[in-house]
Every structure is written in C-alpha cells, then in structure tokens.
Design an enzyme around this catalytic site. Structure first.
Site, PDB file in Angstrom:
ATOM      1  N   ARG A 133      11.697  -1.975  10.744  1.00  0.00           N
ATOM      2  CA  ARG A 133      10.663  -1.604  11.707  1.00  0.00           C
ATOM      3  C   ARG A 133      10.569  -2.678  12.778  1.00  0.00           C
ATOM      4  NH1 ARG A 133       5.312   0.132   8.414  1.00  0.00           N
ATOM      5  NH2 ARG A 133       4.372  -1.095  10.092  1.00  0.00           N
ATOM      6  N   ARG A 139      -9.402   0.460   9.098  1.00  0.00           N
ATOM      7  CA  ARG A 139      -8.947  -0.902   9.356  1.00  0.00           C
ATOM      8  C   ARG A 139      -9.985  -1.712  10.121  1.00  0.00           C
ATOM      9  NH1 ARG A 139      -2.935   0.256   9.212  1.00  0.00           N
ATOM     10  NH2 ARG A 139      -1.874  -1.747   9.197  1.00  0.00           N
ATOM     11  N   LYS A 161       0.833  -1.208   0.000  1.00  0.00           N
ATOM     12  CA  LYS A 161       0.000   0.000   0.000  1.00  0.00           C
ATOM     13  C   LYS A 161       0.869   1.260   0.000  1.00  0.00           C
ATOM     14  CE  LYS A 161      -2.028  -1.093   3.900  1.00  0.00           C
ATOM     15  NZ  LYS A 161      -1.285  -2.326   4.191  1.00  0.00           N
ATOM     16  N   ARG A 219       0.048  -9.506  13.367  1.00  0.00           N
ATOM     17  CA  ARG A 219      -0.550  -8.447  12.525  1.00  0.00           C
ATOM     18  C   ARG A 219      -1.422  -9.055  11.439  1.00  0.00           C
ATOM     19  NH1 ARG A 219       4.513  -5.415  10.582  1.00  0.00           N
ATOM     20  NH2 ARG A 219       3.135  -3.936   9.577  1.00  0.00           N
ATOM     21  N   ARG A 238      11.737  -5.885   4.435  1.00  0.00           N
ATOM     22  CA  ARG A 238      11.456  -4.443   4.320  1.00  0.00           C
ATOM     23  C   ARG A 238      12.473  -3.640   5.128  1.00  0.00           C
ATOM     24  NH1 ARG A 238       5.550  -1.943   5.281  1.00  0.00           N
ATOM     25  NH2 ARG A 238       5.673  -2.876   7.353  1.00  0.00           N
TER      26      ARG A 238
HETATM   27  P1  ADP Z   1       2.342  -1.793   3.208  1.00  0.00           P
HETATM   28  O1  ADP Z   1       2.381  -0.286   3.116  1.00  0.00           O
HETATM   29  O2  ADP Z   1       1.100  -2.363   2.579  1.00  0.00           O
HETATM   30  O3  ADP Z   1       2.560  -2.302   4.601  1.00  0.00           O
HETATM   31  P2  ADP Z   1       4.870  -1.660   1.748  1.00  0.00           P
HETATM   32  O4  ADP Z   1       4.512  -0.761   0.607  1.00  0.00           O
HETATM   33  O5  ADP Z   1       5.711  -1.092   2.841  1.00  0.00           O
HETATM   34  O6  ADP Z   1       3.542  -2.367   2.344  1.00  0.00           O
HETATM   35  O7  ADP Z   1       5.601  -2.954   1.122  1.00  0.00           O
HETATM   36  C1  ADP Z   1       6.092  -4.008   1.969  1.00  0.00           C
HETATM   37  C2  ADP Z   1       7.457  -4.500   1.446  1.00  0.00           C
HETATM   38  O8  ADP Z   1       7.278  -5.183   0.189  1.00  0.00           O
HETATM   39  C3  ADP Z   1       8.465  -3.386   1.180  1.00  0.00           C
HETATM   40  O9  ADP Z   1       9.736  -3.868   1.531  1.00  0.00           O
HETATM   41  C4  ADP Z   1       8.349  -3.120  -0.331  1.00  0.00           C
HETATM   42  O10 ADP Z   1       9.590  -2.649  -0.883  1.00  0.00           O
HETATM   43  C5  ADP Z   1       8.009  -4.527  -0.866  1.00  0.00           C
HETATM   44  N1  ADP Z   1       7.077  -4.486  -2.010  1.00  0.00           N
HETATM   45  C6  ADP Z   1       6.037  -3.634  -2.205  1.00  0.00           C
HETATM   46  N2  ADP Z   1       5.381  -3.930  -3.356  1.00  0.00           N
HETATM   47  C7  ADP Z   1       5.995  -5.007  -3.886  1.00  0.00           C
HETATM   48  C8  ADP Z   1       5.796  -5.811  -5.066  1.00  0.00           C
HETATM   49  N3  ADP Z   1       4.802  -5.561  -5.923  1.00  0.00           N
HETATM   50  N4  ADP Z   1       6.626  -6.835  -5.291  1.00  0.00           N
HETATM   51  C9  ADP Z   1       7.610  -7.105  -4.425  1.00  0.00           C
HETATM   52  N5  ADP Z   1       7.877  -6.419  -3.310  1.00  0.00           N
HETATM   53  C10 ADP Z   1       7.089  -5.380  -3.022  1.00  0.00           C
HETATM   54  P1  AMP Z   2       1.093   0.329   9.105  1.00  0.00           P
HETATM   55  O1  AMP Z   2       2.221   1.297   8.999  1.00  0.00           O
HETATM   56  O2  AMP Z   2      -0.107   0.733   8.292  1.00  0.00           O
HETATM   57  O3  AMP Z   2       1.514  -1.106   8.864  1.00  0.00           O
HETATM   58  O4  AMP Z   2       0.593   0.406  10.624  1.00  0.00           O
HETATM   59  C1  AMP Z   2       1.433   0.033  11.703  1.00  0.00           C
HETATM   60  C2  AMP Z   2       0.603  -0.188  12.957  1.00  0.00           C
HETATM   61  O5  AMP Z   2      -0.061   1.031  13.344  1.00  0.00           O
HETATM   62  C3  AMP Z   2      -0.524  -1.229  12.817  1.00  0.00           C
HETATM   63  O6  AMP Z   2      -0.064  -2.546  13.015  1.00  0.00           O
HETATM   64  C4  AMP Z   2      -1.496  -0.759  13.929  1.00  0.00           C
HETATM   65  O7  AMP Z   2      -1.046  -1.172  15.211  1.00  0.00           O
HETATM   66  C5  AMP Z   2      -1.370   0.756  13.860  1.00  0.00           C
HETATM   67  N1  AMP Z   2      -2.375   1.346  12.945  1.00  0.00           N
HETATM   68  C6  AMP Z   2      -2.149   1.962  11.758  1.00  0.00           C
HETATM   69  N2  AMP Z   2      -3.297   2.369  11.205  1.00  0.00           N
HETATM   70  C7  AMP Z   2      -4.288   1.995  12.063  1.00  0.00           C
HETATM   71  C8  AMP Z   2      -5.705   2.114  12.064  1.00  0.00           C
HETATM   72  N3  AMP Z   2      -6.366   2.677  11.044  1.00  0.00           N
HETATM   73  N4  AMP Z   2      -6.389   1.612  13.124  1.00  0.00           N
HETATM   74  C9  AMP Z   2      -5.753   1.044  14.151  1.00  0.00           C
HETATM   75  N5  AMP Z   2      -4.423   0.883  14.214  1.00  0.00           N
HETATM   76  C10 AMP Z   2      -3.697   1.363  13.186  1.00  0.00           C
END
Ligand code: ADP
Ligand code: AMP
Length: 214
Positions: free
Chosen positions: A159, A88, A13, A170, A127
């Site tokens: 992270r 969420r 995302k 998660r 990541r």
């Molecule tokens: P989210 O915001 O949904 O938690 P991220 O955008 O941070 O996910 O992506 C999670 C990990 O996967 C990151 O390390 C990113 O570089 C990698 N990633 C994102 N999209 C793709 C894809 N289409 N193919 C492979 N790796 C990806």
């Molecule tokens: P993210 O960066 O989106 O993966 O979010 C990291 C963490 O923040 C999640 O695992 C939740 O603990 C918290 N969080 C982020 N967005 C929300 C939301 N909309 N509602 C509740 N918790 C959230």
C-alpha cells in the site's frame, strides 16, 4: 454481534476482522477498504479521500459518516457487523451512537487491539495486500508463493500509505485523534483490550476468549 475494532494502523484489525467475519457470519466493514475501492474506481469520493490518505491524515468526518450509515443499514447487517477503522474520532463515535440509536440497536463490544509503535512500524513495512482484500506479511504471514495471493492468484502489492514517512504521520494521527476513543468506550463499559500478540493465531485466541465473555 455488533463489534467495533479499535487499534492503531497495523495493529491487526483487518486480519482479525476477516477471521471473525467468517466465524460469526457477519460482514466486515472497513472504511479504509471502501475509500481504496473508490480511489481505484476514480469516483469523486475517491479523489477527495486520496488527498488525505496519501498524507497519513484522516478523511474528513463529513465524507466518512454517511458511508457507514448507508452500509450498516443494508440487510446483510441485520444480524451484526464488524466495523474496522471506524470510528476514528470522538465525533464519529458520537455520530455512530446516534445512528445506532435511530436503528434501535447498540454495540455489543469495542475490541481494542493494543500494539506498540515499534511493532507497528515493522508490521506495516512488511505488509503486502491483494486486490481481493487478503492481507499478508512478508515474515509473519507470507503467502505460499512469493508475491502471489493464496486465494485468488493475484499479484501482491505494498500500500502506498505503508511507506515509512506516511506510517509515522498515521501513527501521530492515531495518537491524537483516535486514541481518545479508548476512554470514550471505557466509560460506556463496552471496551475490551487485548494485547496484539506476535502471532496471528495467538491474537485470535485472545480475541475469541474476550468475545466469549461478551
Ligand atoms: P490493520 O487492519 O489494523 O491496519 P492488518 O490486519 O492489515 O492491520 O495487519 C498489519 C500487518 O501485520 C499485516 O501485514 C498482517 O499480516 C500483520 N499482522 C497482523 N496481525 C499480526 C500478529 N498478531 N502478529 C504478527 N503480524 C501480524
Ligand atoms: P485503514 O485501511 O483503516 O488503515 O485506512 C486507511 C486510511 O483511510 C486512513 O489512514 C485514513 O486516511 C482513511 N480512513 C479510513 N477510515 C477512516 C475513518 N473512519 N475516518 C477518517 N479517515 C479514515
């Protein structure tokens, strides 16, 4: 364009949101980023949110909804926004509907990025992130210089909630509390699902195709 990005943690995302935010020139609003910045600055909200984030649980709705309400009321959201990681829960989605209704606007699209749990675990374990907000993957999207951000030269880090035990919690939280949103938005006719491809570029192509039809 008023867009919500749905998908499991690690679905991609944030990666797609950064690209779309540049393309459509609208802000990328990540509740996760807002919480992390509060944790870094040791605010009261940050202290409370950390307890939940570290356990892989959702931060309570009452701490989350007002943040988004304030943010989307800012002038830079007047032409649209991308919500990443919010809503969420069904309750958050209902509250978002009320907020938007009060503003006389509605969502254009809810884009669901579908990725299997098996791939999620690989993505999150590789990541690496930078303080500036850029996200990398050690295999799929490595920085030019190992451990260093291409954009700002900052040092990349993992992270804390990307540790495997937390990732498993998660994912469970997502299956239980966030996945019901797929049906919620299907009913409103706003849902578009794309398959999270193996490459970021291929996923972006699919996302842009899907948004062209909106
Ligand atoms: P989210 O915001 O949904 O938690 P991220 O955008 O941070 O996910 O992506 C999670 C990990 O996967 C990151 O390390 C990113 O570089 C990698 N990633 C994102 N999209 C793709 C894809 N289409 N193919 C492979 N790796 C990806
Ligand atoms: P993210 O960066 O989106 O993966 O979010 C990291 C963490 O923040 C999640 O695992 C939740 O603990 C918290 N969080 C982020 N967005 C929300 C939301 N909309 N509602 C509740 N918790 C959230």
């Amino acid at each position: 364009m008023r867009l919500v990005l749905l998908g499991a943690p690690g679905a991609g995302k944030g990666t797609q949101a950064v690209i779309l935010s540049e393309k459509y020139n609208i802000p990328h609003i990540s509740t996760g980023d807002i919480f992390r910045s509060n944790i870094k600055n040791n605010t009261e909200l940050g202290k409370k949110a950390k307890e939940y984030i570290d356990k892989g649980l959702l931060v309570p709705d009452e701490l989350t909804i007002d943040i988004v309400k304030d943010r989307i009321n800012k002038p830079d959201c007047s032409d649209g926004f991308i919500l990443d990681g919010f809503p969420r829960t069904i309750f958050q989605a209902q509250e978002l509907d009320k907020i938007l209704e009060g503003m006389g606007i509605e969502l254009d699209c809810v884009l669901n990025i579908d990725v299997s749990d098996e791939k999620i675990i690989k993505r999150l374990s590789g990541r690496r992130v930078c303080q500036c907000g850029k996200t990398y993957h050690i295999l799929n999207n490595p920085p030019k210089k190992e451990g260093i951000c291409d954009s700002c030269n900052g040092e990349l880090f993992q992270r804390e909630d990307d540790r495997e035990e937390t990732v498993i919690q998660r994912l469970e939280t997502c299956h239980k509390q966030t996945e019901p949103l797929i049906e919620y938005y299907e009913k409103s006719g706003k849902l578009v699902t794309v398959e999270g491809r193996e490459s970021i570029d291929d996923t972006t192509k699919e996302v842009l195709d899907a948004l062209n039809g909106v």
